[in-house]
Design an enzyme around this catalytic site. Structure first.
Site, PDB file in Angstrom:
ATOM      1  N   VAL A 249     -14.651 -22.850   9.247  1.00  0.00           N
ATOM      2  CA  VAL A 249     -13.854 -21.805   9.840  1.00  0.00           C
ATOM      3  C   VAL A 249     -13.095 -21.011   8.670  1.00  0.00           C
ATOM      4  O   VAL A 249     -12.645 -21.720   7.688  1.00  0.00           O
ATOM      5  CB  VAL A 249     -13.061 -22.344  10.998  1.00  0.00           C
ATOM      6  CG1 VAL A 249     -14.016 -22.733  12.164  1.00  0.00           C
ATOM      7  CG2 VAL A 249     -11.986 -23.427  10.645  1.00  0.00           C
ATOM      8  N   ASN A 250     -12.523 -20.008   9.063  1.00  0.00           N
ATOM      9  CA  ASN A 250     -11.535 -19.335   8.041  1.00  0.00           C
ATOM     10  C   ASN A 250     -10.180 -20.017   8.059  1.00  0.00           C
ATOM     11  O   ASN A 250      -9.636 -20.401   9.200  1.00  0.00           O
ATOM     12  CB  ASN A 250     -11.636 -17.758   8.013  1.00  0.00           C
ATOM     13  CG  ASN A 250     -11.235 -17.200   9.241  1.00  0.00           C
ATOM     14  OD1 ASN A 250     -10.968 -17.987  10.257  1.00  0.00           O
ATOM     15  ND2 ASN A 250     -11.041 -16.059   9.232  1.00  0.00           N
TER      16      ASN A 250
ATOM     17  N   LYS B  25     -10.896 -27.616  -5.502  1.00  0.00           N
ATOM     18  CA  LYS B  25     -11.255 -26.370  -5.076  1.00  0.00           C
ATOM     19  C   LYS B  25     -10.077 -25.277  -5.514  1.00  0.00           C
ATOM     20  O   LYS B  25     -10.266 -24.233  -6.095  1.00  0.00           O
ATOM     21  CB  LYS B  25     -11.666 -26.538  -3.617  1.00  0.00           C
ATOM     22  CG  LYS B  25     -11.722 -24.957  -3.046  1.00  0.00           C
ATOM     23  CD  LYS B  25     -13.007 -24.202  -3.496  1.00  0.00           C
ATOM     24  CE  LYS B  25     -13.078 -22.817  -2.944  1.00  0.00           C
ATOM     25  NZ  LYS B  25     -14.173 -22.303  -3.334  1.00  0.00           N
TER      26      LYS B  25
ATOM     27  N   CYS C 214     -10.596 -15.199  -1.616  1.00  0.00           N
ATOM     28  CA  CYS C 214     -10.185 -16.481  -1.894  1.00  0.00           C
ATOM     29  C   CYS C 214      -9.327 -16.460  -3.155  1.00  0.00           C
ATOM     30  O   CYS C 214      -8.111 -17.244  -2.970  1.00  0.00           O
ATOM     31  CB  CYS C 214     -11.456 -17.085  -2.606  1.00  0.00           C
ATOM     32  SG  CYS C 214     -12.916 -17.021  -1.433  1.00  0.00           S
TER      33      CYS C 214
ATOM     34  N   LYS D 192      -5.478 -15.757  -1.778  1.00  0.00           N
ATOM     35  CA  LYS D 192      -5.286 -16.926  -1.054  1.00  0.00           C
ATOM     36  C   LYS D 192      -5.086 -18.275  -1.646  1.00  0.00           C
ATOM     37  O   LYS D 192      -4.005 -18.876  -1.148  1.00  0.00           O
ATOM     38  CB  LYS D 192      -6.417 -16.796   0.067  1.00  0.00           C
ATOM     39  CG  LYS D 192      -5.984 -17.925   1.338  1.00  0.00           C
ATOM     40  CD  LYS D 192      -7.367 -17.793   2.247  1.00  0.00           C
ATOM     41  CE  LYS D 192      -8.492 -18.346   1.638  1.00  0.00           C
ATOM     42  NZ  LYS D 192      -9.056 -19.482   2.220  1.00  0.00           N
TER      43      LYS D 192
ATOM     44  N   LYS E  83     -16.338  -6.210  -5.246  1.00  0.00           N
ATOM     45  CA  LYS E  83     -17.324  -6.854  -6.587  1.00  0.00           C
ATOM     46  C   LYS E  83     -18.705  -6.090  -6.155  1.00  0.00           C
ATOM     47  O   LYS E  83     -18.792  -5.642  -4.933  1.00  0.00           O
ATOM     48  CB  LYS E  83     -17.429  -8.238  -7.003  1.00  0.00           C
ATOM     49  CG  LYS E  83     -17.890  -8.959  -5.717  1.00  0.00           C
ATOM     50  CD  LYS E  83     -17.966 -10.475  -6.419  1.00  0.00           C
ATOM     51  CE  LYS E  83     -19.341 -11.019  -6.738  1.00  0.00           C
ATOM     52  NZ  LYS E  83     -19.188 -12.490  -6.984  1.00  0.00           N
TER      53      LYS E  83
HETATM   54  C1  UGA Z   1     -14.719 -16.835  -6.093  1.00  0.00           C
HETATM   55  C2  UGA Z   1     -15.488 -17.994  -7.048  1.00  0.00           C
HETATM   56  O1  UGA Z   1     -16.065 -17.403  -8.276  1.00  0.00           O
HETATM   57  C3  UGA Z   1     -16.168 -19.070  -6.548  1.00  0.00           C
HETATM   58  O2  UGA Z   1     -16.511 -20.007  -7.298  1.00  0.00           O
HETATM   59  C4  UGA Z   1     -15.371 -19.605  -5.299  1.00  0.00           C
HETATM   60  O3  UGA Z   1     -16.467 -20.514  -4.331  1.00  0.00           O
HETATM   61  C5  UGA Z   1     -15.080 -18.474  -4.230  1.00  0.00           C
HETATM   62  O4  UGA Z   1     -14.187 -17.560  -4.952  1.00  0.00           O
HETATM   63  C6  UGA Z   1     -14.780 -18.805  -2.927  1.00  0.00           C
HETATM   64  O5  UGA Z   1     -13.500 -19.509  -2.977  1.00  0.00           O
HETATM   65  O6  UGA Z   1     -15.147 -18.835  -2.059  1.00  0.00           O
HETATM   66  P1  UGA Z   1     -16.087 -14.466  -5.209  1.00  0.00           P
HETATM   67  O7  UGA Z   1     -14.470 -14.334  -4.708  1.00  0.00           O
HETATM   68  O8  UGA Z   1     -17.134 -14.629  -4.424  1.00  0.00           O
HETATM   69  O9  UGA Z   1     -16.151 -16.208  -5.945  1.00  0.00           O
HETATM   70  O10 UGA Z   1     -16.371 -13.812  -6.642  1.00  0.00           O
HETATM   71  P2  UGA Z   1     -15.912 -13.843  -8.157  1.00  0.00           P
HETATM   72  O11 UGA Z   1     -17.223 -13.385  -8.698  1.00  0.00           O
HETATM   73  O12 UGA Z   1     -15.381 -14.916  -8.580  1.00  0.00           O
HETATM   74  O13 UGA Z   1     -14.876 -12.447  -8.360  1.00  0.00           O
HETATM   75  C7  UGA Z   1     -13.716 -12.457  -7.711  1.00  0.00           C
HETATM   76  C8  UGA Z   1     -13.133 -11.161  -8.154  1.00  0.00           C
HETATM   77  O14 UGA Z   1     -12.697 -11.078  -9.450  1.00  0.00           O
HETATM   78  C9  UGA Z   1     -13.698  -9.989  -8.079  1.00  0.00           C
HETATM   79  O15 UGA Z   1     -13.015  -8.781  -7.501  1.00  0.00           O
HETATM   80  C10 UGA Z   1     -14.452  -9.640  -9.422  1.00  0.00           C
HETATM   81  O16 UGA Z   1     -14.746  -8.084  -9.571  1.00  0.00           O
HETATM   82  C11 UGA Z   1     -13.193 -10.151 -10.344  1.00  0.00           C
HETATM   83  N1  UGA Z   1     -13.735 -10.519 -11.841  1.00  0.00           N
HETATM   84  C12 UGA Z   1     -14.571 -11.575 -12.047  1.00  0.00           C
HETATM   85  C13 UGA Z   1     -13.224  -9.652 -12.719  1.00  0.00           C
HETATM   86  O17 UGA Z   1     -12.331  -8.968 -12.514  1.00  0.00           O
HETATM   87  N2  UGA Z   1     -13.598 -10.118 -14.043  1.00  0.00           N
HETATM   88  C14 UGA Z   1     -14.357 -11.180 -14.303  1.00  0.00           C
HETATM   89  O18 UGA Z   1     -14.598 -11.425 -15.391  1.00  0.00           O
HETATM   90  C15 UGA Z   1     -14.825 -11.920 -13.360  1.00  0.00           C
END
Ligand code: UGA
Length: 450
Positions: free
Chosen positions: A73-74, A203, A259, A262, A322
């Protein structure tokens, strides 16, 4: 759960939710209408659904039958009360634990899948052990922590070939049972076993480190812009150091998603709770820098357009946090767009996957007529348009806020031809063909380029 079902045909997986509409959407025969857009998910669901993957609102019945229950759950940031703005709201975790306590039969392994503050397992365990005591030996529980590391947009690949799977717990049999599930497709050496608290904390720490890299590179991007350096060259130079590594060094409009912010705020709250003020302040800076990056981008758009955007049309390309997702939670586009609307701009927003109704919710205002003009006296506003070309019509600037693949291949001659001159491209993701845009007569700003 869909990937577990896909990889373990011998295991029956039932996903339950109280929200009947959402469950109906997961059962929709049209796989294009699943509630979450995630590349490859429709195929996985298509293979397993009805075979050993089921979606149901019969929560108690599914718990009663289950050997293992995943609490997924969130846990959003609390908006009021003690810890508001930082601590996680655990009301749904507690409610779920109570429901499992009441409805389970026999021995049940309870797996924390949601991202939780350290020591939440303690609370879950005490709810379950109260039920165990009252049941006179007819039910018992083991609690495990099994945080998820997938990223949106690449979720299926991340699950099918994870860097690691983390299982925290105290009961060796329960740990091996869950390791056995992943063992169907994950190599043994990638299944890590820790105690409960290390697993919960790992985590939060993984996300904090990832977010910290983004704030670090964005801080350097601002310095690159001021000094004439190029952040992509700097990123390549430092990323070649194997101790630093090349990933997650992409400067941009700051991190979004449900994520990072938070989890860091949660970490900050935990540090303060344990009296570790310096550690709390250290991590808090990662979030402050991120907010600043978004404000900075909105401000530089205004400054470049002769100090005012009132009554001007601006094309916004990309609203998701993203690429390859329809998720807009904490998307950088939200703050940047709000700031520009506050300055009186009329935004024409396009995103290949985000619904206009979602944009309206995020911006807290309904869309305007796409063909109307606000004029110099009017308040700012926004409208949803279907294509980048349509967004650019009559606009003074194009802003790229999400790195959708299509934005790498835009026809800048065609776009520049329909814009009001002098016109700008603000590329906050550095994905557009800047040479082509310049050749088409646009002024170009790219994040991190001096
Ligand atoms: C992130 C983590 O990468 C996962 O490992 C984790 O499981 C997840 O959170 C979670 O806790 O559920 P996510 O939020 O889906 O995953 O996406 P990311 O690819 O990590 O990107 C997060 C943000 O950072 C995006 O806005 C993306 O554009 C930005 N970002 C990412 C950058 O600005 N630069 C980068 O080099 C990489």
């Amino acid at each position: 759960m869909a990937v577990i079902a896909d990889r373990c045909p011998g295991i029956q997986v039932t996903v339950v939710d109280l929200n009947a509409e959402r469950i109906a959407a997961w059962n929709d025969t049209d796989l294009g209408r699943l509630p979450v857009y995630e590349p490859g998910l429709d195929q996985v669901v298509g293979r397993a659904r009805g075979r050993n993957l089921h979606f149901s609102t019969e929560v108690d019945a599914a718990i009663a039958k289950a050997d293992m229950v995943f609490l997924s759950v969130n846990t959003p940031t609390k908006t009021r009360g003690v810890g508001a703005g930082q601590a996680s709201d655990l009301r749904w975790i507690e409610a779920s634990a109570r429901q499992v306590a009441a409805a389970s039969q026999g021995h049940t392994i309870v797996v924390e899948k949601s991202t939780l503050p350290v020591r939440t397992a303690e609370a879950v365990k005490s709810i379950l052990s109260a039920a165990q005591g009252n049941a006179g030996g007819s039910k018992s529980f083991s609690v495990l922590s099994n945080p998820e590391f997938l990223a949106e947009g690449s979720a299926i690949g991340d699950l099918e070939d994870p860097d690691r799977v983390l299982i925290g717990g105290e009961d060796p049999e329960a740990i091996e049972a869950l390791a056995g599930v992943y063992g169907h497709w994950v190599p043994t050496e990638r299944i890590l076993r820790t105690n409960l608290w290390s697993s919960e904390l790992s985590k939060l720490t993984a996300n904090a480190f990832l977010a910290q890299r983004i704030s670090s590179i964005n801080a350097i991007a601002s310095l690159c812009e001021a000094t004439g350096a190029d952040v992509r060259e700097v990123a390549r130079a430092i990323g070649s150091d194997s101790r630093i590594g090349a990933k997650f060094l992409q400067a941009g409009p700051g991190f979004g998603g449900s994520c990072f912010q938070k989890d860091i705020l949660n970490l900050v709250y935990l540090c303060r709770h344990y009296g570790l003020e310096e550690a709390a302040v250290y991590w808090e800076q990662v979030v402050s820098l991120n907010t600043w990056q978004q404000q900075r981008i909105a401000r530089l758009v205004v400054n470049s357009l002769f100090g005012t955007v009132t009554g001007k049309r601006l094309a916004v390309l990309g609203f998701a946090f993203k690429a390859d997702t329809n998720d807009t939670r904490e998307a950088p586009a939200i703050r940047i767009c709000r700031d520009l609307i506050e300055e009186g701009a009329q935004l024409a927003i396009v995103d290949p996957k985000v619904e206009p109704s979602q944009i309206a919710t995020d911006l807290g205002m309904e869309a305007l007529d796409p063909n109307g003009r606000v004029g110099l006296g009017g308040d700012g506003g926004w409208s949803a348009v279907a294509t980048p070309e349509e967004a650019a019509r009559g606009a003074d600037a194009v802003l790229i806020l999400t790195e959708w693949e299509a934005y790498r291949h835009l026809d800048w001659q065609a776009i520049a031809a329909v814009m009001r001159q002098p016109a700008w491209l603000f590329d906050a993701r550095a994905v557009a063909d800047a040479e082509a845009a310049r050749a088409a007569g646009l002024n170009v700003w790219r994040v991190g380029e001096g």
